[in-house]
Scaffold this motif. Sequence first.
Motif, PDB file in Angstrom:
ATOM      1  N   GLY A 295       2.169   2.482  -5.209  1.00 39.08           N
ATOM      2  CA  GLY A 295       1.656   2.654  -3.860  1.00 39.08           C
ATOM      3  C   GLY A 295       1.336   1.370  -3.124  1.00 39.08           C
ATOM      4  N   ALA A 296       1.603   0.218  -3.746  1.00 38.40           N
ATOM      5  CA  ALA A 296       1.313  -1.066  -3.096  1.00 38.40           C
ATOM      6  C   ALA A 296       2.422  -1.397  -2.103  1.00 38.40           C
ATOM      7  CB  ALA A 296       1.187  -2.167  -4.136  1.00 38.40           C
ATOM      8  N   MET A 297       2.019  -1.894  -0.929  1.00 37.67           N
ATOM      9  CA  MET A 297       2.979  -2.177   0.136  1.00 37.67           C
ATOM     10  C   MET A 297       2.919  -3.642   0.524  1.00 37.67           C
ATOM     11  SD  MET A 297       2.255   1.270   2.399  1.00 37.67           S
ATOM     12  CE  MET A 297       3.344   0.792   3.729  1.00 37.67           C
ATOM     13  N   SER A 298       3.957  -4.400   0.165  1.00 35.96           N
ATOM     14  CA  SER A 298       4.023  -5.819   0.522  1.00 35.96           C
ATOM     15  C   SER A 298       4.355  -5.966   1.999  1.00 35.96           C
ATOM     16  CB  SER A 298       5.092  -6.516  -0.320  1.00 35.96           C
ATOM     17  OG  SER A 298       6.392  -6.071   0.064  1.00 35.96           O
ATOM     18  N   SER A 299       4.252  -7.176   2.478  1.00 31.46           N
ATOM     19  CA  SER A 299       4.602  -7.445   3.880  1.00 31.46           C
ATOM     20  C   SER A 299       6.032  -7.004   4.181  1.00 31.46           C
ATOM     21  CB  SER A 299       4.452  -8.940   4.180  1.00 31.46           C
ATOM     22  OG  SER A 299       3.151  -9.397   3.889  1.00 31.46           O
ATOM     23  N   ASP A 300       6.967  -7.366   3.315  1.00 28.94           N
ATOM     24  CA  ASP A 300       8.370  -7.021   3.552  1.00 28.94           C
ATOM     25  C   ASP A 300       8.588  -5.514   3.508  1.00 28.94           C
ATOM     26  OD1 ASP A 300       8.920  -9.704   3.795  1.00 28.94           O
ATOM     27  OD2 ASP A 300       9.721  -9.921   1.760  1.00 28.94           O
ATOM     28  N   GLN A 301       7.894  -4.830   2.608  1.00 27.82           N
ATOM     29  CA  GLN A 301       8.034  -3.373   2.533  1.00 27.82           C
ATOM     30  C   GLN A 301       7.488  -2.702   3.796  1.00 27.82           C
ATOM     31  OE1 GLN A 301       5.990  -3.101  -1.233  1.00 27.82           O
ATOM     32  NE2 GLN A 301       7.848  -2.475  -2.316  1.00 27.82           N
TER      33      GLN A 301
ATOM     34  N   ARG B  70       6.109  10.526  -4.793  1.00 30.65           N
ATOM     35  CA  ARG B  70       5.516  11.626  -5.558  1.00 30.65           C
ATOM     36  C   ARG B  70       4.144  11.256  -6.105  1.00 30.65           C
ATOM     37  NH1 ARG B  70       7.076  16.229  -8.701  1.00 30.65           N
ATOM     38  NH2 ARG B  70       5.632  16.529 -10.437  1.00 30.65           N
ATOM     39  N   ASP B  71       4.000  10.030  -6.620  1.00 30.08           N
ATOM     40  CA  ASP B  71       2.741   9.628  -7.260  1.00 30.08           C
ATOM     41  C   ASP B  71       1.740   9.056  -6.275  1.00 30.08           C
ATOM     42  OD1 ASP B  71       3.863  10.389  -9.646  1.00 30.08           O
ATOM     43  OD2 ASP B  71       4.416   8.371 -10.256  1.00 30.08           O
ATOM     44  N   PHE B  72       2.233   8.302  -5.297  1.00 28.92           N
ATOM     45  CA  PHE B  72       1.351   7.659  -4.322  1.00 28.92           C
ATOM     46  C   PHE B  72       1.950   7.798  -2.930  1.00 28.92           C
ATOM     47  CE2 PHE B  72       0.476   5.221  -8.227  1.00 28.92           C
ATOM     48  CZ  PHE B  72      -0.907   5.353  -8.294  1.00 28.92           C
ATOM     49  N   TRP B  73       1.076   7.961  -1.943  1.00 28.33           N
ATOM     50  CA  TRP B  73       1.510   7.839  -0.555  1.00 28.33           C
ATOM     51  C   TRP B  73       1.444   6.360  -0.187  1.00 28.33           C
ATOM     52  CZ3 TRP B  73       0.258   6.519   4.479  1.00 28.33           C
ATOM     53  CH2 TRP B  73       1.095   7.054   5.468  1.00 28.33           C
ATOM     54  N   SER B  74       0.269   5.786  -0.228  1.00 27.86           N
ATOM     55  CA  SER B  74       0.126   4.339  -0.028  1.00 27.86           C
ATOM     56  C   SER B  74      -1.250   3.909  -0.503  1.00 27.86           C
ATOM     57  CB  SER B  74       0.292   3.965   1.442  1.00 27.86           C
ATOM     58  OG  SER B  74      -0.094   2.602   1.669  1.00 27.86           O
ATOM     59  N   ASN B  75      -1.296   2.732  -1.099  1.00 26.03           N
ATOM     60  CA  ASN B  75      -2.577   2.134  -1.469  1.00 26.03           C
ATOM     61  C   ASN B  75      -2.850   0.844  -0.703  1.00 26.03           C
ATOM     62  OD1 ASN B  75      -3.668   4.007  -3.314  1.00 26.03           O
ATOM     63  ND2 ASN B  75      -2.283   3.286  -4.923  1.00 26.03           N
ATOM     64  N   GLY B  76      -2.124   0.657   0.400  1.00 27.26           N
ATOM     65  CA  GLY B  76      -2.400  -0.507   1.233  1.00 27.26           C
ATOM     66  C   GLY B  76      -1.741  -1.776   0.716  1.00 27.26           C
ATOM     67  N   MET B  77      -2.401  -2.902   0.939  1.00 28.08           N
ATOM     68  CA  MET B  77      -1.815  -4.219   0.668  1.00 28.08           C
ATOM     69  C   MET B  77      -1.385  -4.389  -0.791  1.00 28.08           C
ATOM     70  SD  MET B  77      -4.075  -6.916   2.914  1.00 28.08           S
ATOM     71  CE  MET B  77      -5.500  -6.817   1.851  1.00 28.08           C
ATOM     72  N   HIS B  78      -0.348  -5.206  -0.985  1.00 32.82           N
ATOM     73  CA  HIS B  78       0.200  -5.463  -2.324  1.00 32.82           C
ATOM     74  C   HIS B  78      -0.538  -6.663  -2.927  1.00 32.82           C
ATOM     75  CE1 HIS B  78       2.859  -5.699  -5.656  1.00 32.82           C
ATOM     76  NE2 HIS B  78       3.839  -4.986  -5.113  1.00 32.82           N
ATOM     77  N   LEU B  79      -1.581  -6.385  -3.691  1.00 31.25           N
ATOM     78  CA  LEU B  79      -2.452  -7.454  -4.187  1.00 31.25           C
ATOM     79  C   LEU B  79      -1.755  -8.370  -5.185  1.00 31.25           C
ATOM     80  CD1 LEU B  79      -5.771  -5.416  -4.553  1.00 31.25           C
ATOM     81  CD2 LEU B  79      -5.018  -6.840  -2.639  1.00 31.25           C
TER      82      LEU B  79
END
Length: 567
Positions: free
Chosen positions: A307-313, A338-347
């Motif tokens: 669910g991690a979303m990087s800048s490029d993603q 299926r498992d995650f919608w989004s967890n925000g920033m890609h730490l």
Amino acid sequence: MRILFLAHSFNSLTQRLFVELRSRGHEVSVEFDINDSVTLEAVEAFDPELIVAPFLKRAIPEQVWANYPCFVVHPGIVGDRGPSALDWAILDGETRWGVTVLQANAEMDAGDVWASVEFPMREASKSSLYRGEVTTAAVSAVLKAIERFRDPDVRPTPPDAIAARGRQRPLVTQADRAIDWEQDTTEDVLRKIRSGDGFPGVRSRLAGRDVFLYDARPAPGLSGTPGELVARSGPAVGVATRDGGIWVGHLKDKSFRHPFKLPAVTVLESELGACPEIPCDDERGYREITVSTEDGVAVIDFEFHNGAMSSDQCVALRDAFCDCRDAGARVIVLAGGRDFWSNGMHLNVIEASDSPADESWRNINAIDDLAEAVIKATDCLTVAALQGNTGAGGVFLARAADHVWAHDDVVLNPHYKDMGNLFGSEFWTYLLPRTCGDEKAQAIVAARLPMGAAEAAELGLVDDVIPGGRDTFRERTIARAKSLAGAGDYAAELRDKARRRETDEAARPLAAYRETELERMRTNFYGFDPSYHVARYNFVYKVLRSHTPLTIASHRRVPSPEVRKAS
């Protein structure tokens, strides 16, 4: 009942049980199982009627299980014993598996059985099965066990009185998962990697380096010398097998300058050389974002690892959204994974960058650009369909849509504060008061607690909870979106949406909300207080907490049992 959770960490299963039991009126407190003395202290402070261990890595002290009823949630069928239950189930190709609730005793996983629930196995990674089928079965089994426990006429069943196919199994080692690239088929390789994903990964050798493999999927059309890198696509590297190839999305190299899990192309950047690049939107590529359109409805699936979303993603997802809008879609469904919608920033990506502060700034702006595009899309209706769990900025990104739909199994964590007291963005200062009201908005961002879909709906974070569970949620969502697209009042709803946006913009522009939020985030990233950077480091490097947060350890902020009884 007063129920104490003993857990190694507040993981997805523990959170789901925490939400479910609290919603049924139980008083639930959590203690991280750090050592015996801390556990004994917690038991004495809370004086529980029941102890539940959803996720442990060591035995409960005898002084506890001998004096308090203790339920151990074991991710295995009746008779299964050992620390690698789900790993072995995947490696052995089991078609059915289960969860068993046992009474703790002197032998690990050998206590009397209070409840057991089985489920069909899906071809998926261990972590996906754990967050999905295992968690759903665990909730059912724990609720059943508690119901039986509260009946004075019911006793647990000795395991030897049950015809069971489970057995004692040892800890799965890297030798048990070892990939023989020359001999193993693609199916063998995938099964081995899935058995160790997300922990501990499968150790192998790629391009002359010892790495741990995660996030593997078939790669149709790839071929070459088994074990060799043959392509790249987005974050993934293509590896040839005996009879084809696989994509490996993430790797970890403990000797790398960033020894934690990262996109595979980042870890092996210098070794990829002349490997051909296959675009992510190619049928043969590693597809994180897929778009399908039917009857005026565009469905955007985005399967980002954990669910991690990087800048490029974020940029790629915004582009996909804008393409659907520009193509005239009447309804756009942001379906997540299926498992995650989004967890925000890609730490992890942020931690591995040359300047984590700069990459944090780039990442939050990229998410804000996406959220802004969704909010400003007044020529179509938008739906956030929460197939999987969502947290932090992902919750507020979802709220940018006109409709937010979820199912009963979803858990939301709508807060940033545990990540170094981040203020947060994604226009939450605009979206939450508008949909939830000022008082609820402040309660949501301050609570630091997970919530289920029903509670989220009561607060206004979710508009509708669609019954039926995870497996058919996507199909039901699409059917409902088609009804929206074909409704007789569709044009009127669009006009109302456009008028609301114009009215809101006149009262206070979106840019003003964004500027205020980002000014606070700039202080988090670049200011004198390093809390965010410390918290991010601890998260990425899996530094175990030295104490349980007071938000979930209510026994550490309430009167002692003597005071409670006296009152």
